[in-house]
Design an enzyme around this catalytic site. Structure first.
Site, PDB file in Angstrom:
ATOM      1  N   ASP A  90       7.055  10.547  59.688  1.00 16.45           N
ATOM      2  CA  ASP A  90       5.783   9.218  59.840  1.00 16.45           C
ATOM      3  C   ASP A  90       6.647   8.911  61.274  1.00 16.45           C
ATOM      4  O   ASP A  90       7.556   8.855  60.819  1.00 16.45           O
ATOM      5  CB  ASP A  90       5.107   8.901  58.983  1.00 16.45           C
ATOM      6  CG  ASP A  90       4.682   9.322  58.014  1.00 16.45           C
ATOM      7  OD1 ASP A  90       4.482  10.387  58.113  1.00 16.45           O
ATOM      8  OD2 ASP A  90       3.853   8.596  56.800  1.00 16.45           O
TER       9      ASP A  90
HETATM   10  N1  URA Z   1       5.789  10.231  53.098  1.00 17.74           N
HETATM   11  C1  URA Z   1       5.325   9.670  53.864  1.00 17.74           C
HETATM   12  O1  URA Z   1       4.550   8.841  53.552  1.00 17.74           O
HETATM   13  N2  URA Z   1       5.698   9.359  55.319  1.00 17.74           N
HETATM   14  C2  URA Z   1       7.148   9.979  55.634  1.00 17.74           C
HETATM   15  O2  URA Z   1       7.226   9.621  56.663  1.00 17.74           O
HETATM   16  C3  URA Z   1       7.882  11.451  54.945  1.00 17.74           C
HETATM   17  C4  URA Z   1       7.010  11.268  53.444  1.00 17.74           C
END
Ligand code: URA
Length: 233
Positions: free
Chosen positions: A101
């Site tokens: 993310d």
């Molecule tokens: N899980 C999440 O919630 N976000 C990420 O970026 C990676 C794994």
């Protein structure tokens, strides 16, 4: 190198497609048709598939330390693309194996080898990803026991019917934990903690398989041969 591997490395064919072409007699090595995919060949051999001479190309494998506020796509969106940190000519051919993310930091693997990243992200391969997580609510000893158990059993994420695969929770402090998962569902870590009534404040990926992040934030390096091979099975 095996003939099927050479054909894969020099074309877009999958391993099974390459084997099929070889077994159908479409591949010659130094002017001789070879129908055994295990035939050993050298890069200097004249290897021809349906009249076209094949040439292997070297794939590119990179580890990057993703800063917060960047996106794992090739184009700048709301945030700048992580690829802006790579001063390479072939950036447009690269993709990320296992996106993070925009607000997540840490280890990202970048490559132009589709089969390699497929191996790494396929749930059946159960590749371990280790995340360092900061939580909004401090965990008591009882909560740690409960969440450890629930994560081990698998939790139900909102909007999904299948439980998550077993995950391992390790507590560092009441608000800082390590979580190891083997899947890569959408926002998985944040949703797993939401499923047990907590909230992820910050998230950092430290390790994928046996590859540990060892470059500074915003920096990158090429993977070693051993690191690349660790996902080639
Ligand atoms: N899980 C999440 O919630 N976000 C990420 O970026 C990676 C794994």
């Amino acid at each position: 190198m095996r003939l099927d591997k050479f054909v894969c490395k020099s074309t877009e064919l999958t391993k099974s497609e390459a084997i099929q072409r070889i077994q159908l007699g479409q591949v010659s090595v130094n002017s001789k048709v070879r129908t055994n995919e295990a035939t050993q060949v050298h890069e200097n051999n004249a290897i021809i598939l349906n009249g076209v001479k094949l040439k292997t190309r070297d794939f590119c494998y990179i580890m990057m330390h993703k800063p917060a506020g960047t996106v794992c796509s090739n184009i700048d969106e709301v945030y700048p693309s992580l690829f802006n940190y790579l001063e390479l000519d072939n950036v447009s051919e690269l993709h990320i194996a296992g996106r993070l993310d925009a607000d997540t930091t840490g280890l990202v693997l970048v490559t132009d080898d589709g089969r390699w990243s497929f191996n790494l992200t396929l749930p059946a391969k159960e590749c371990r990803k280790l995340y360092r997580v900061t939580l909004s609510q401090a965990l008591s000893t009882e909560r740690v026991e409960e969440i450890t158990y629930r994560f081990k059993q698998g939790v139900q994420l909102q909007g999904e019917s299948q439980l998550t695969l077993p995950a391992i929770l390790e507590v560092i402090t009441p608000t800082e934990v390590l979580l190891t998962i083997t899947e890569g569902r959408f926002h998985q870590v944040k949703r797993m903690f939401a499923a047990v009534g907590n909230r992820v404040m910050s998230l950092h990926r430290e390790q994928i398989g046996s590859i540990s992040l060892d470059v500074e934030v915003g920096q990158w390096r090429y993977l070693t041969n051993d690191e690349v091979q660790s996902f080639s099975q």
